[in-house]
Structure formats: structure tokens, C-alpha cells
Design a protein around this motif. Structure first.
Motif, PDB file in Angstrom:
ATOM      1  N   ASP A 145       0.823  -1.211   0.000  1.00 49.74           N
ATOM      2  CA  ASP A 145       0.000   0.000   0.000  1.00 49.74           C
ATOM      3  C   ASP A 145       0.857   1.260   0.000  1.00 49.74           C
ATOM      4  OD1 ASP A 145      -2.291  -1.635   0.124  1.00 49.74           O
ATOM      5  OD2 ASP A 145      -2.135  -1.735   2.309  1.00 49.74           O
ATOM      6  N   GLY A 146       1.972   1.203  -0.716  1.00 50.33           N
ATOM      7  CA  GLY A 146       2.829   2.375  -0.841  1.00 50.33           C
ATOM      8  C   GLY A 146       3.724   2.641   0.340  1.00 50.33           C
ATOM      9  N   ARG A 147       3.725   1.744   1.344  1.00 50.28           N
ATOM     10  CA  ARG A 147       4.560   1.939   2.524  1.00 50.28           C
ATOM     11  C   ARG A 147       5.469   0.736   2.719  1.00 50.28           C
ATOM     12  NH1 ARG A 147       0.352   3.107   7.199  1.00 50.28           N
ATOM     13  NH2 ARG A 147      -0.587   1.285   6.176  1.00 50.28           N
ATOM     14  N   PRO A 148       6.705   0.952   3.197  1.00 52.16           N
ATOM     15  CA  PRO A 148       7.613  -0.170   3.433  1.00 52.16           C
ATOM     16  C   PRO A 148       7.037  -1.123   4.473  1.00 52.16           C
ATOM     17  CG  PRO A 148       8.801   1.916   3.477  1.00 52.16           C
ATOM     18  CD  PRO A 148       7.336   2.252   3.485  1.00 52.16           C
ATOM     19  N   SER A 149       7.071  -2.408   4.168  1.00 50.37           N
ATOM     20  CA  SER A 149       6.646  -3.428   5.125  1.00 50.37           C
ATOM     21  C   SER A 149       7.901  -4.055   5.723  1.00 50.37           C
ATOM     22  CB  SER A 149       5.770  -4.458   4.418  1.00 50.37           C
ATOM     23  OG  SER A 149       5.325  -5.447   5.331  1.00 50.37           O
ATOM     24  N   GLY A 150       7.880  -5.339   5.980  1.00 48.36           N
ATOM     25  CA  GLY A 150       9.037  -6.000   6.547  1.00 48.36           C
ATOM     26  C   GLY A 150      10.048  -6.400   5.491  1.00 48.36           C
ATOM     27  N   LEU A 151      10.987  -7.246   5.887  1.00 47.27           N
ATOM     28  CA  LEU A 151      12.006  -7.771   4.999  1.00 47.27           C
ATOM     29  C   LEU A 151      11.645  -9.209   4.634  1.00 47.27           C
ATOM     30  CD1 LEU A 151      15.165  -6.501   6.931  1.00 47.27           C
ATOM     31  CD2 LEU A 151      14.111  -5.452   4.928  1.00 47.27           C
ATOM     32  N   VAL A 152      11.735  -9.545   3.359  1.00 50.70           N
ATOM     33  CA  VAL A 152      11.351 -10.873   2.884  1.00 50.70           C
ATOM     34  C   VAL A 152      12.411 -11.382   1.910  1.00 50.70           C
ATOM     35  CG1 VAL A 152       9.536 -12.274   1.820  1.00 50.70           C
ATOM     36  CG2 VAL A 152       8.928 -10.181   3.024  1.00 50.70           C
ATOM     37  N   ALA A 153      12.796 -12.649   2.066  1.00 52.28           N
ATOM     38  CA  ALA A 153      13.747 -13.276   1.147  1.00 52.28           C
ATOM     39  C   ALA A 153      12.978 -14.186   0.197  1.00 52.28           C
ATOM     40  CB  ALA A 153      14.794 -14.066   1.923  1.00 52.28           C
ATOM     41  N   CYS A 154      12.300 -13.574  -0.778  1.00 60.08           N
ATOM     42  CA  CYS A 154      11.528 -14.332  -1.766  1.00 60.08           C
ATOM     43  C   CYS A 154      11.492 -13.549  -3.074  1.00 60.08           C
ATOM     44  CB  CYS A 154      10.109 -14.593  -1.272  1.00 60.08           C
ATOM     45  SG  CYS A 154       9.056 -15.498  -2.440  1.00 60.08           S
ATOM     46  N   HIS A 155      11.747 -14.224  -4.187  1.00 64.24           N
ATOM     47  CA  HIS A 155      11.720 -13.557  -5.488  1.00 64.24           C
ATOM     48  C   HIS A 155      10.314 -13.083  -5.861  1.00 64.24           C
ATOM     49  CE1 HIS A 155      15.837 -14.624  -6.251  1.00 64.24           C
ATOM     50  NE2 HIS A 155      15.599 -15.931  -6.237  1.00 64.24           N
ATOM     51  N   PHE A 156       9.288 -13.746  -5.321  1.00 60.56           N
ATOM     52  CA  PHE A 156       7.917 -13.473  -5.745  1.00 60.56           C
ATOM     53  C   PHE A 156       7.067 -12.878  -4.624  1.00 60.56           C
ATOM     54  CE2 PHE A 156       9.432 -17.239  -8.156  1.00 60.56           C
ATOM     55  CZ  PHE A 156       9.567 -16.624  -9.385  1.00 60.56           C
ATOM     56  N   ALA A 157       7.713 -12.164  -3.696  1.00 67.01           N
ATOM     57  CA  ALA A 157       6.983 -11.620  -2.546  1.00 67.01           C
ATOM     58  C   ALA A 157       5.895 -10.638  -2.967  1.00 67.01           C
ATOM     59  CB  ALA A 157       7.957 -10.940  -1.589  1.00 67.01           C
ATOM     60  N   GLU A 158       6.164  -9.825  -4.006  1.00 74.13           N
ATOM     61  CA  GLU A 158       5.136  -8.881  -4.464  1.00 74.13           C
ATOM     62  C   GLU A 158       3.914  -9.634  -5.000  1.00 74.13           C
ATOM     63  OE1 GLU A 158       8.984  -6.685  -4.476  1.00 74.13           O
ATOM     64  OE2 GLU A 158       8.320  -8.653  -5.166  1.00 74.13           O
ATOM     65  N   GLY A 159       4.157 -10.734  -5.687  1.00 77.63           N
ATOM     66  CA  GLY A 159       3.047 -11.531  -6.189  1.00 77.63           C
ATOM     67  C   GLY A 159       2.255 -12.184  -5.070  1.00 77.63           C
ATOM     68  N   VAL A 160       2.948 -12.628  -4.021  1.00 74.10           N
ATOM     69  CA  VAL A 160       2.260 -13.195  -2.855  1.00 74.10           C
ATOM     70  C   VAL A 160       1.400 -12.125  -2.200  1.00 74.10           C
ATOM     71  CG1 VAL A 160       2.565 -14.211  -0.566  1.00 74.10           C
ATOM     72  CG2 VAL A 160       4.042 -14.935  -2.446  1.00 74.10           C
ATOM     73  N   ALA A 161       1.953 -10.911  -2.052  1.00 73.36           N
ATOM     74  CA  ALA A 161       1.205  -9.813  -1.435  1.00 73.36           C
ATOM     75  C   ALA A 161      -0.037  -9.459  -2.246  1.00 73.36           C
ATOM     76  CB  ALA A 161       2.104  -8.584  -1.297  1.00 73.36           C
ATOM     77  N   ALA A 162       0.060  -9.565  -3.574  1.00 75.41           N
ATOM     78  CA  ALA A 162      -1.071  -9.223  -4.439  1.00 75.41           C
ATOM     79  C   ALA A 162      -2.068 -10.367  -4.580  1.00 75.41           C
ATOM     80  CB  ALA A 162      -0.554  -8.815  -5.821  1.00 75.41           C
ATOM     81  N   GLY A 163      -1.764 -11.521  -3.992  1.00 75.34           N
ATOM     82  CA  GLY A 163      -2.686 -12.641  -4.061  1.00 75.34           C
ATOM     83  C   GLY A 163      -2.672 -13.388  -5.370  1.00 75.34           C
ATOM     84  N   HIS A 164      -1.543 -13.379  -6.078  1.00 77.57           N
ATOM     85  CA  HIS A 164      -1.450 -14.033  -7.378  1.00 77.57           C
ATOM     86  C   HIS A 164      -1.276 -15.550  -7.286  1.00 77.57           C
ATOM     87  CE1 HIS A 164       0.058  -9.976  -9.210  1.00 77.57           C
ATOM     88  NE2 HIS A 164      -1.248  -9.989  -8.985  1.00 77.57           N
ATOM     89  N   PHE A 165      -0.955 -16.046  -6.079  1.00 83.82           N
ATOM     90  CA  PHE A 165      -0.702 -17.472  -5.908  1.00 83.82           C
ATOM     91  C   PHE A 165      -1.793 -18.061  -5.010  1.00 83.82           C
ATOM     92  CE2 PHE A 165       3.385 -15.395  -6.618  1.00 83.82           C
ATOM     93  CZ  PHE A 165       3.864 -16.128  -7.696  1.00 83.82           C
ATOM     94  N   LYS A 166      -2.806 -18.619  -5.615  1.00 82.05           N
ATOM     95  CA  LYS A 166      -3.966 -19.121  -4.864  1.00 82.05           C
ATOM     96  C   LYS A 166      -3.591 -20.271  -3.924  1.00 82.05           C
ATOM     97  CE  LYS A 166      -6.685 -16.151  -6.659  1.00 82.05           C
ATOM     98  NZ  LYS A 166      -7.102 -14.999  -5.823  1.00 82.05           N
ATOM     99  N   VAL A 167      -2.517 -20.990  -4.269  1.00 86.32           N
ATOM    100  CA  VAL A 167      -2.106 -22.102  -3.421  1.00 86.32           C
ATOM    101  C   VAL A 167      -1.667 -21.630  -2.041  1.00 86.32           C
ATOM    102  CG1 VAL A 167       0.333 -22.092  -4.135  1.00 86.32           C
ATOM    103  CG2 VAL A 167      -0.726 -24.225  -3.396  1.00 86.32           C
ATOM    104  N   LEU A 168      -1.378 -20.323  -1.919  1.00 91.44           N
ATOM    105  CA  LEU A 168      -0.947 -19.753  -0.642  1.00 91.44           C
ATOM    106  C   LEU A 168      -2.068 -19.009   0.076  1.00 91.44           C
ATOM    107  CD1 LEU A 168       2.554 -18.319  -1.646  1.00 91.44           C
ATOM    108  CD2 LEU A 168       2.026 -20.501  -0.539  1.00 91.44           C
ATOM    109  N   GLU A 169      -3.256 -19.035  -0.468  1.00 87.14           N
ATOM    110  CA  GLU A 169      -4.369 -18.316   0.157  1.00 87.14           C
ATOM    111  C   GLU A 169      -5.124 -19.253   1.114  1.00 87.14           C
ATOM    112  OE1 GLU A 169      -4.653 -15.006  -0.294  1.00 87.14           O
ATOM    113  OE2 GLU A 169      -2.836 -15.358  -1.431  1.00 87.14           O
ATOM    114  N   GLY A 170      -6.112 -18.696   1.791  1.00 89.54           N
ATOM    115  CA  GLY A 170      -6.959 -19.495   2.664  1.00 89.54           C
ATOM    116  C   GLY A 170      -6.496 -19.608   4.086  1.00 89.54           C
ATOM    117  N   LEU A 171      -5.648 -18.683   4.555  1.00 87.00           N
ATOM    118  CA  LEU A 171      -5.202 -18.715   5.949  1.00 87.00           C
ATOM    119  C   LEU A 171      -6.346 -18.353   6.886  1.00 87.00           C
ATOM    120  CD1 LEU A 171      -1.656 -17.120   5.875  1.00 87.00           C
ATOM    121  CD2 LEU A 171      -2.268 -19.523   5.914  1.00 87.00           C
TER     122      LEU A 171
END
Length: 360
Positions: A334-360
Motif C-alpha cells: 500500500d505504498g509503505r515499506p513493510s518487513g524484509l522478505v527473502a523471496c523472489h515473488f513476494a510482491e506476487g504473494v502480497a497481491a494474491g497471485h498465488f492461490k495455493v498460498l491463500e486461505g489462511l
């Protein structure tokens, strides 16, 4: 995210508000343990990569939670912070002083400022010493006070942790598990430290006793202005006690963020799998949510995989993950710095592009 452990904690609030320069700061810390394997034909030397390039910091008055599954290197990091291990490489700066490189004599003087409480109090307390001797040992080692002053300090510490001073002449086997952990906490407090490493301090205790010990630790932090490194695997305990959380996998930090941000929206696939595995005490939610089931076993720390260490089990791993090791980097939400993440696809995870990771 909760579990069977109920604790209305303070979130690690301290009389000394977290902020300013870090009290303890780790930079690119590695802890490798050499080992020798023998067979009928040959003997070969191998190295266990217990901690491999960990960087983290804890502000004065803060509680940092360090989580991850068994064998990921959490306890080794804690022992490095407490100067029980000298790291293979990297810096461990306590209040600006690199304790990893201090001569033994200077380290002994500084050691009274940081202490450790171990997981199992039955194993960490000498059964041949009385409670008074156990708690007062640090005072004698650091030459704090005379004999009468030490006795008074031991009585004060026992009262502080909820034990009757009249029990000072008893031995550890005469106490319950919760009482023994109170003794271990009193021993850590004896030299008046600023930082305490808590290595899974309640995991060996009954659930009914866990909340009492956690409440004691929170009260002591407020009263004494302590800084904690809390190592654990119970996400409910970590969530109640900590302001910041770091997640470890196979010797490395894969995500770190403020508690509220991490618990509301974890961005690393491994962190999301951890939260998915934590039970929720609501049958309706528990029946409908989907689990993120990780395939395979944790790789050996003797021969960790190339690229991202999580790539062998990650449900969204790509070819890039098997080749390129992702750096621990800042992610914007949301335009603000969040935490630190060691993942190439962290932006995609944040945007919900990977359904296999949803449903928490």
C-alpha cells in the motif's frame, strides 16, 4: 492466530520504550560446526551450516520473536547472542561492542549485561546445588556484593519471581517444572542484565503453567526495562509477547516484520505455511480454511540446496529459485515499506497471485 495456550500478554511493552539504536545487532553471522564421518573405506570432514548469514537487530526494551521449525538454527542464534558460541564469521554488536571478537577477559566483564534462560530447567539447573547457590552463583562470579549482600539479593530475586525466600536451601528436584523455570529466571536476573535470551522458556511446561511464566516475564520486562530475544515455535506465545518477529528456515532469516504486519499478511511462502499449520480454536473457521501442506523433508544443513533454501518444498518455486539466492529485501505494501522478505515473488504473494498460498 492462536493455539491452546491462552495468555493476555502486554505485547512486550516495557518501561523502556523500544526505539533508537539497537541494543544487540547481528550482521552476516555464520555458525558452522565441523564434523567427521567415517566409513569402512574412508573418513571425510563435513560442515553443518547451522546459521548461515543471519542479520537481525533488537532495540532496547523490545521483544523480538524468533520462530521456525526444529533444527532451523534458532537456538544456535540465541547462543551466539548470549556469547556462548563465538560465530564462525560475522559481527555480534552488543551496545556497539562486537562481543564476537572480544578477548575472554573483557567478554567476562560484559557478560553480566546479557543472560539466557534455557528450555528445560531440569537440565539447566545443577542438581547438586541449592536454589540459593544457583541464583547467587552469578553474583559470586561477577563479584557483586559481599556474602550478606548476595544473600539479600537472592531472597529479593526469589520473591520477585514468585518463590518463597524460605525455600533457598532446597534443591531443584524438590520443585515443580514451573517453579524450576522461575529459579532459572531468577538466576538470569541476578547480575541485573539488560538483555535476556529466552530459549523456548515454556515449551517443556504444562499448558496451565505456561501463562503464569509468560505473565511473569512480561511483568519483569515492564518493571526492569529488559530486552528479550524470545525463541519459540508457538505462534500464539510469540504473537502475545513480541513487537517484532523473525522467521528462520534452514539457517537463514526468510522474513522479519513488525508483529501486526506479519500476523495479518505474511509474505514468504514458508511463513504462510507456518501460520496455516497453527490451529484456530474456532471449529467453524478451522473446518473451512485450507492447509498449506509442504512436500518433502527439510534438507540437510550439511548440504543445503542451491538458490533459495526453501525451493525444494515451496509450492510456488520456479527455475529462478533453484539458481538464484533471494536477498532479504524491503517490500512495499500500500505504498509503505513493510518487513524484509527473502523471496523472489513476494510482491506476487502480497497481491494474491498465488492461490495455493491463500486461505489462511
Amino acid at each position: 492466530m492462536t493455539s491452546t495456550t491462552e495468555f493476555d500478554g502486554t505485547g512486550g511493552t516495557s518501561a523502556t520504550a523500544p526505539g533508537g539504536a539497537p541494543l544487540i545487532e547481528l550482521r552476516d553471522v555464520m555458525m558452522h560446526f565441523p564434523m567427521r564421518r567415517s566409513s569402512l573405506l574412508r573418513s571425510r570432514r563435513e560442515v553443518v551450516h547451522a546459521v548461515d548469514g543471519v542479520s537481525l537487530s533488537i532495540r532496547r526494551g523490545e521483544t523480538l520473536g524468533l520462530v521456525g521449525e526444529s533444527g532451523c538454527g534458532k537456538t544456535t542464534v540465541g547462543r551466539v547472542v548470549a556469547a556462548l558460541y563465538r560465530p564462525t564469521s560475522g559481527t555480534v554488536a552488543f551496545d556497539g561492542v562486537d562481543v564476537a571478537r572480544l578477548p575472554r577477559g573483557e567478554l567476562r566483564v560484559l557478560r553480566r549485561r546479557f543472560q539466557i534462560v534455557f528450555q528445560d530447567p531440569f537440565l539447566s539447573l545443577n542438581p547438586r546445588m541449592t536454589v540459593g547457590a544457583l541464583i547467587g552463583e552469578g553474583l559470586a562470579i561477577h563479584r557483586i556484593g559481599d556474602r550478606s549482600g548476595r544473600a539479600a539479593r537472592v531472597a529479593e530475586l526469589m520473591d520477585m519471581v514468585g518463590l518463597r525466600p524460605g525455600l533457598v536451601s532446597r534443591y531443584p528436584h524438590e520443585f515443580s517444572g514451573g517453579q524450576r523455570q522461575r529459579i532459572a529466571i531468577a538466576r538470569a536476573l541476578a547480575p541485573n542484565p539488560e538483555l535476556i535470551v529466552l530459549d523456548e522458556p515454556v515449551s517443556s511446561l504444562d499448558v496451565s503453567i505456561q501463562a503464569q511464566i509468560l505473565r511473569l516475564l512480561a511483568d519483569l520486562q515492564v518493571r526492569l526495562g529488559l530486552t528479550y530475544l524470545l525463541i519459540g515455535h508457538d505462534l500464539a506465545v510469540i504473537g502475545n509477547m513480541c513487537q517484532s518477529v523473525a522467521v528462520m528456515y534452514l539457517g537463514r532469516i526468510v522474513e522479519t516484520a513488525e508483529r501486526s504486519a506479519l500476523y495479518q499478511k505474511p509474505l514468504h511462502p514458508y511463513t504462510r505455511a507456518l501460520f496455516s499449520a497453527a490451529p484456530i480454536p474456532d471449529p467453524g473457521i478451522e473446518r473451512t480454511r485450507e492447509r498449506i501442506v509442504l512436500a518433502g523433508e527439510v534438507p540437510s544443513p550439511i548440504n543445503p540446496p542451491a538458490g533459495c533454501r526453501f525451493n525444494t518444498r515451496c509450492p510456488i518455486a520456479a527455475e529462478r529459485c533453484r539458481i538464484e539466492d533471494p536477498p532479504l529485501r524491503t517490500i512495499e505494501l500500500d505504498g509503505r515499506p513493510s518487513g524484509l522478505v527473502a523471496c523472489h515473488f513476494a510482491e506476487g504473494v502480497a497481491a494474491g497471485h498465488f492461490k495455493v498460498l491463500e486461505g489462511l
